[in-house]
Design a protein around this motif. Sequence first.
Motif, PDB file in Angstrom:
ATOM      1  N   TYR A 102      -3.672   3.885   0.329  1.00 25.04           N
ATOM      2  CA  TYR A 102      -3.973   3.136  -1.242  1.00 25.04           C
ATOM      3  C   TYR A 102      -3.283   2.509  -1.770  1.00 25.04           C
ATOM      4  O   TYR A 102      -2.297   1.633  -1.343  1.00 25.04           O
ATOM      5  N   LYS A 114      -5.506  -3.271  -9.160  1.00 31.87           N
ATOM      6  CA  LYS A 114      -6.222  -1.540 -10.072  1.00 31.87           C
ATOM      7  C   LYS A 114      -7.092  -1.749 -11.204  1.00 31.87           C
ATOM      8  O   LYS A 114      -6.825  -3.252 -11.675  1.00 31.87           O
ATOM      9  N   VAL A 159       1.270  -1.126  -0.090  1.00 30.76           N
ATOM     10  CA  VAL A 159      -0.066  -0.410  -0.131  1.00 30.76           C
ATOM     11  C   VAL A 159       0.421   1.149  -0.315  1.00 30.76           C
ATOM     12  O   VAL A 159       2.080   1.594   0.033  1.00 30.76           O
ATOM     13  N   TRP A 160       0.386   2.580   0.109  1.00 30.82           N
ATOM     14  CA  TRP A 160       1.333   3.487  -0.318  1.00 30.82           C
ATOM     15  C   TRP A 160       0.420   4.820   0.511  1.00 30.82           C
ATOM     16  O   TRP A 160      -0.781   4.751   0.369  1.00 30.82           O
ATOM     17  N   HIS A 161       0.899   6.144   0.730  1.00 32.33           N
ATOM     18  CA  HIS A 161       0.300   6.654   1.381  1.00 32.33           C
ATOM     19  C   HIS A 161       0.137   8.198  -0.108  1.00 32.33           C
ATOM     20  O   HIS A 161       0.948   7.866  -0.497  1.00 32.33           O
ATOM     21  N   GLU A 162      -0.186   8.882   0.240  1.00 39.49           N
ATOM     22  CA  GLU A 162      -0.446   9.872  -0.593  1.00 39.49           C
ATOM     23  C   GLU A 162       1.277  10.622  -0.678  1.00 39.49           C
ATOM     24  O   GLU A 162       1.491  11.096   0.626  1.00 39.49           O
ATOM     25  N   SER A 169      -2.265  -1.136  -3.673  1.00 38.34           N
ATOM     26  CA  SER A 169      -1.316  -1.323  -5.088  1.00 38.34           C
ATOM     27  C   SER A 169      -1.928  -2.646  -5.523  1.00 38.34           C
ATOM     28  O   SER A 169      -2.126  -2.550  -6.819  1.00 38.34           O
ATOM     29  N   GLU A 188       2.428   6.011  -5.975  1.00 37.32           N
ATOM     30  CA  GLU A 188       2.274   4.553  -6.650  1.00 37.32           C
ATOM     31  C   GLU A 188       3.225   3.759  -6.814  1.00 37.32           C
ATOM     32  O   GLU A 188       3.233   2.433  -7.561  1.00 37.32           O
ATOM     33  N   HIS A 231     -10.441  -3.729  -4.443  1.00 43.13           N
ATOM     34  CA  HIS A 231      -9.603  -2.814  -3.428  1.00 43.13           C
ATOM     35  C   HIS A 231     -10.574  -2.512  -2.027  1.00 43.13           C
ATOM     36  O   HIS A 231     -10.027  -2.775  -1.373  1.00 43.13           O
ATOM     37  N   GLU A 287      -9.320   4.715   4.634  1.00 48.11           N
ATOM     38  CA  GLU A 287      -9.735   5.304   3.261  1.00 48.11           C
ATOM     39  C   GLU A 287      -8.441   5.930   2.552  1.00 48.11           C
ATOM     40  O   GLU A 287      -8.104   6.028   1.645  1.00 48.11           O
ATOM     41  N   ASP A 288      -6.993   6.420   3.791  1.00 46.56           N
ATOM     42  CA  ASP A 288      -6.544   7.501   2.883  1.00 46.56           C
ATOM     43  C   ASP A 288      -5.325   6.937   2.136  1.00 46.56           C
ATOM     44  O   ASP A 288      -4.306   7.362   2.353  1.00 46.56           O
ATOM     45  N   ARG A 333      -9.835  -4.016   1.200  1.00 43.97           N
ATOM     46  CA  ARG A 333      -9.996  -2.798   2.751  1.00 43.97           C
ATOM     47  C   ARG A 333     -10.861  -3.416   4.011  1.00 43.97           C
ATOM     48  O   ARG A 333     -10.509  -3.330   4.650  1.00 43.97           O
TER      49      ARG A 333
END
Length: 168
Positions: free
Chosen positions: A136, A111, A76-79, A138, A84, A122, A133-134, A126
Amino acid sequence: MDFLTRRSIRKYQDRELEKEVIEELMKTAVVSPSGKNGRPYEFIVVTDKEKIKKLAHSKESGAQFAENAPLMILTVWHEYPTGEDDACIASTIIQLKAHELGLGSCWLQTKGKFDANGKPCHDNIREILEIPEDIYISNLISLGYPAEERPAYTEKDMDMSKVHYNKW
């Protein structure tokens, strides 16, 4: 390690991965290259068999083989401007390290995928892994000791017309 011998493995031995092997994988993952060394990726290591089975069925097709994998890793990744891409790089590093350690692995694309009822993959992931929710998502990677052998890539597998020098 001969990179040409790394292949996607979809059949795994019924054998748990040692804690030390998982730690070795994750030590490599957390130092994967990223834009400006931002490291916006994180990982969820899944060894719970029920959760693995649910994850393998979180999309309609292409992942059911992984229900018997002894390990799944969700990246997963943060903003972050390169988040990405960085997450994808980290997932690739995990697969290369897995190969070096004698493990088999397979990238499970999530994706834009949906389950049989049309629910986004996703959303399923989740719920299964309690992801905020915040964050992302991958991709998933199934891993284990291989229960199949795949031939190494050879020269005839290499389409060098895909390589361009100095212009298209």
